[in-house]
Design a protein around this motif. Structure first.
Motif, PDB file in Angstrom:
ATOM      1  N   VAL A 135       0.860  -1.184   0.000  1.00 45.79           N
ATOM      2  CA  VAL A 135       0.000   0.000   0.000  1.00 45.79           C
ATOM      3  C   VAL A 135       0.897   1.235   0.000  1.00 45.79           C
ATOM      4  CG1 VAL A 135      -1.814   1.260   1.209  1.00 45.79           C
ATOM      5  CG2 VAL A 135      -1.780  -1.250   1.278  1.00 45.79           C
ATOM      6  N   HIS A 136       0.861   1.999  -1.082  1.00 48.13           N
ATOM      7  CA  HIS A 136       1.722   3.170  -1.208  1.00 48.13           C
ATOM      8  C   HIS A 136       1.230   4.322  -0.336  1.00 48.13           C
ATOM      9  CE1 HIS A 136      -1.283   5.347  -3.585  1.00 48.13           C
ATOM     10  NE2 HIS A 136      -1.486   4.242  -4.284  1.00 48.13           N
ATOM     11  N   GLY A 137       2.053   5.351  -0.249  1.00 45.27           N
ATOM     12  CA  GLY A 137       1.693   6.538   0.511  1.00 45.27           C
ATOM     13  C   GLY A 137       1.134   7.643  -0.375  1.00 45.27           C
ATOM     14  N   GLN A 138       1.043   8.852   0.196  1.00 42.90           N
ATOM     15  CA  GLN A 138       0.503  10.006  -0.528  1.00 42.90           C
ATOM     16  C   GLN A 138       1.300  10.260  -1.800  1.00 42.90           C
ATOM     17  OE1 GLN A 138      -2.219  11.932   0.655  1.00 42.90           O
ATOM     18  NE2 GLN A 138      -2.172  12.841  -1.378  1.00 42.90           N
ATOM     19  N   GLY A 139       0.597  10.409  -2.927  1.00 37.88           N
ATOM     20  CA  GLY A 139       1.258  10.703  -4.187  1.00 37.88           C
ATOM     21  C   GLY A 139       1.757   9.485  -4.940  1.00 37.88           C
ATOM     22  N   GLY A 140       1.603   8.310  -4.364  1.00 37.64           N
ATOM     23  CA  GLY A 140       2.046   7.087  -5.029  1.00 37.64           C
ATOM     24  C   GLY A 140       0.959   6.484  -5.890  1.00 37.64           C
ATOM     25  N   ASN A 141       1.255   5.335  -6.471  1.00 38.52           N
ATOM     26  CA  ASN A 141       0.285   4.611  -7.289  1.00 38.52           C
ATOM     27  C   ASN A 141       0.701   3.153  -7.371  1.00 38.52           C
ATOM     28  OD1 ASN A 141       2.349   4.427  -9.342  1.00 38.52           O
ATOM     29  ND2 ASN A 141       1.761   6.457 -10.039  1.00 38.52           N
ATOM     30  N   ARG A 142      -0.052   2.362  -8.127  1.00 34.09           N
ATOM     31  CA  ARG A 142       0.206   0.927  -8.182  1.00 34.09           C
ATOM     32  C   ARG A 142       1.547   0.598  -8.844  1.00 34.09           C
ATOM     33  NH1 ARG A 142      -3.109   2.194 -12.382  1.00 34.09           N
ATOM     34  NH2 ARG A 142      -2.932   1.093 -14.403  1.00 34.09           N
ATOM     35  N   PHE A 143       2.066   1.533  -9.633  1.00 34.23           N
ATOM     36  CA  PHE A 143       3.327   1.279 -10.329  1.00 34.23           C
ATOM     37  C   PHE A 143       4.535   1.380  -9.391  1.00 34.23           C
ATOM     38  CE2 PHE A 143       0.401   3.050 -13.536  1.00 34.23           C
ATOM     39  CZ  PHE A 143       0.353   1.964 -14.409  1.00 34.23           C
ATOM     40  N   GLN A 144       4.390   2.139  -8.302  1.00 34.32           N
ATOM     41  CA  GLN A 144       5.528   2.339  -7.405  1.00 34.32           C
ATOM     42  C   GLN A 144       6.070   1.017  -6.887  1.00 34.32           C
ATOM     43  OE1 GLN A 144       5.140   3.588  -3.184  1.00 34.32           O
ATOM     44  NE2 GLN A 144       6.281   5.422  -3.782  1.00 34.32           N
ATOM     45  N   GLY A 145       5.193   0.199  -6.339  1.00 33.44           N
ATOM     46  CA  GLY A 145       5.614  -1.063  -5.748  1.00 33.44           C
ATOM     47  C   GLY A 145       5.967  -2.138  -6.748  1.00 33.44           C
ATOM     48  N   MET A 146       5.772  -1.859  -8.051  1.00 29.40           N
ATOM     49  CA  MET A 146       6.173  -2.787  -9.101  1.00 29.40           C
ATOM     50  C   MET A 146       7.422  -2.304  -9.841  1.00 29.40           C
ATOM     51  SD  MET A 146       4.413  -5.603  -9.540  1.00 29.40           S
ATOM     52  CE  MET A 146       2.966  -6.306  -8.705  1.00 29.40           C
ATOM     53  N   ASN A 147       7.972  -1.175  -9.420  1.00 28.85           N
ATOM     54  CA  ASN A 147       9.142  -0.621 -10.084  1.00 28.85           C
ATOM     55  C   ASN A 147      10.372  -1.461  -9.725  1.00 28.85           C
ATOM     56  OD1 ASN A 147      11.453   1.027 -10.779  1.00 28.85           O
ATOM     57  ND2 ASN A 147      10.045   2.751 -10.952  1.00 28.85           N
ATOM     58  N   ASP A 148      10.961  -2.067 -10.738  1.00 29.03           N
ATOM     59  CA  ASP A 148      12.081  -2.979 -10.508  1.00 29.03           C
ATOM     60  C   ASP A 148      13.371  -2.263 -10.144  1.00 29.03           C
ATOM     61  OD1 ASP A 148      10.940  -5.690 -11.245  1.00 29.03           O
ATOM     62  OD2 ASP A 148      10.455  -4.564 -13.056  1.00 29.03           O
ATOM     63  N   LYS A 149      13.534  -1.019 -10.549  1.00 25.52           N
ATOM     64  CA  LYS A 149      14.848  -0.381 -10.470  1.00 25.52           C
ATOM     65  C   LYS A 149      14.961   0.732  -9.441  1.00 25.52           C
ATOM     66  CE  LYS A 149      15.955  -1.595 -15.243  1.00 25.52           C
ATOM     67  NZ  LYS A 149      16.363  -1.112 -16.590  1.00 25.52           N
ATOM     68  N   SER A 207       4.670   4.978   4.452  1.00 26.09           N
ATOM     69  CA  SER A 207       4.270   6.346   4.794  1.00 26.09           C
ATOM     70  C   SER A 207       2.786   6.421   5.185  1.00 26.09           C
ATOM     71  CB  SER A 207       4.580   7.272   3.614  1.00 26.09           C
ATOM     72  OG  SER A 207       4.369   8.617   3.946  1.00 26.09           O
ATOM     73  N   MET A 208       2.028   7.279   4.500  1.00 25.27           N
ATOM     74  CA  MET A 208       0.625   7.499   4.850  1.00 25.27           C
ATOM     75  C   MET A 208      -0.236   6.256   4.615  1.00 25.27           C
ATOM     76  SD  MET A 208      -1.619  10.800   3.716  1.00 25.27           S
ATOM     77  CE  MET A 208      -3.169  11.203   4.533  1.00 25.27           C
ATOM     78  N   GLY A 209       0.268   5.304   3.837  1.00 29.92           N
ATOM     79  CA  GLY A 209      -0.438   4.043   3.670  1.00 29.92           C
ATOM     80  C   GLY A 209      -0.662   3.328   4.990  1.00 29.92           C
ATOM     81  N   GLY A 210       0.099   3.703   6.001  1.00 25.55           N
ATOM     82  CA  GLY A 210      -0.062   3.096   7.313  1.00 25.55           C
ATOM     83  C   GLY A 210      -1.449   3.278   7.891  1.00 25.55           C
ATOM     84  N   PHE A 211      -2.128   4.364   7.525  1.00 32.19           N
ATOM     85  CA  PHE A 211      -3.500   4.558   8.005  1.00 32.19           C
ATOM     86  C   PHE A 211      -4.403   3.431   7.517  1.00 32.19           C
ATOM     87  CE2 PHE A 211      -1.861   8.962   8.127  1.00 32.19           C
ATOM     88  CZ  PHE A 211      -2.127   9.265   9.448  1.00 32.19           C
ATOM     89  N   VAL A 212      -4.129   2.941   6.310  1.00 29.26           N
ATOM     90  CA  VAL A 212      -4.881   1.807   5.774  1.00 29.26           C
ATOM     91  C   VAL A 212      -4.548   0.547   6.552  1.00 29.26           C
ATOM     92  CG1 VAL A 212      -5.234   0.341   3.747  1.00 29.26           C
ATOM     93  CG2 VAL A 212      -5.086   2.821   3.483  1.00 29.26           C
TER      94      VAL A 212
END
Length: 317
Positions: A135-149, A207-212
């Motif tokens: 679960v990403h934080g503020q300003g993130g998206n589903r691509f963040q956690g799939m970014n290999d590099k 980050s802010m995903g912690g609220f989830v």
């Protein structure tokens, strides 16, 4: 150990004393609590096989050992970013990455709670042994956690760990960090646990995903599907300490934090960790402080395999 901390002037003397005091208190509380039965259970639990451990293990410890409840990691920006990344904070050197998960990576969507949920997945869902959701934080998206590099290749590592060990890894677009965000994650949890009966879900929140994360942990039906929770540079929630889930002591919690985090003060997170242990010394919680690390450091430096294998051992998977 303490001389190095003072010599490098990483944190104030009071902060160092507080951190080391916390470490010593926790060490005393957890000492002698591992029974032969617990050891046997841990040995029998599902585990992630070794994958690039030499590159991703903690580079040095200033306090504690990797398996301890409280650890201070020697984070060094020159070593852990400048020498690790081909393009600083954008592209890690190739030795840290394997593109094997790409063959199963999919960009998907589902409808639940009267709305469309967009997410990505790697791994075979049917019969999966474990499910990890980021679960990403503020300003993130589903691509963040799939970014290999980015983030030193650490997301690529969790993708490989799950694909290579009959697991599933999922990222999603979180529309808010309150009821809707938690509801979307819960809908994914339900869908994938139905395809993998017996598998537990390990929710990692940056980050802010912690609220989830905390909202899920306080929800009995969501918590029943969870095997653990990883909070990286994230928040704390004293309300969780009043829940039945906390009293049961069955939901492992990992707290990773940078000592130079300007968004969430590590000392407040450490104080929350102390409150957990004060109420229940046996509660499965671990705190890793990355000395001189900033807000995103825990996402880059958390040892996924170490943390998840500990959680698998606690829950029996």
């Amino acid at each position: 150990m303490t001389s190095k901390l003072f010599r490098r002037s990483i944190v104030s003397a009071a902060q160092v004393r507080g951190a080391l005091h916390l470490f010593l208190v926790v060490a005393v509380m957890v000492a002698g609590l591992v029974s032969p039965v617990a050891v046997a259970d841990a040995q029998a639990a599902y585990r992630l096989d070794s994958y690039k451990d030499r590159l991703f293990r903690y580079p040095g410890l200033l306090a504690g050992q990797p398996q301890d409840a409280f650890v201070i990691v020697d984070y060094d920006k020159r070593r852990d970013i400048h020498r690790r990344d081909k393009v600083w904070e954008r592209e890690v050197f190739g030795e840290y990455v394997s593109m094997r998960p790409s063959s199963s990576q999919e960009d998907l969507e589902m409808t639940a709670n009267g709305r469309r949920i967009t997410y990505m997945r790697v791994g075979e869902p049917r019969g999966a042994k474990a499910i990890v959701i980021y679960v990403h934080g503020q300003g993130g998206n589903r691509f963040q956690g799939m970014n290999d590099k980015s983030f030193g290749g650490n997301f690529n590592r969790i993708k490989n760990l799950m694909v290579r060990n009959s697991g599933v890894y999922i990222t999603l677009d979180v529309k808010d960090f309150d009821q809707r965000g938690a509801g979307d994650v819960k809908a994914l949890m339900r869908r994938y646990t139905q395809q993998a009966p017996g598998a537990k879900v390990y929710v990692a929140c940056g980050s802010m995903g912690g609220f989830v994360c905390w909202r899920l942990a306080r929800d009995p039906s969501a918590a029943a599907m969870m095997g653990g929770m990883l909070l990286m540079g994230s928040s704390w929630d004293d309300d969780y300490l009043n829940t039945a889930q906390f009293r049961k002591g069955r939901l492992p919690i990992y707290l990773g934090h940078g000592s130079w985090d300007k968004v969430y003060d590590w000392r407040k997170q450490a104080a929350f960790f102390e409150r957990i242990k004060a109420r229940n010394p046996n509660y499965p919680a671990r705190f890793v402080l990355f000395e001189t690390g900033t807000h995103g450091t825990p996402i880059r430096m958390t040892d996924w395999r170490l943390v998840l294998n500990w959680m698998f051992a606690v829950t029996g998977r």
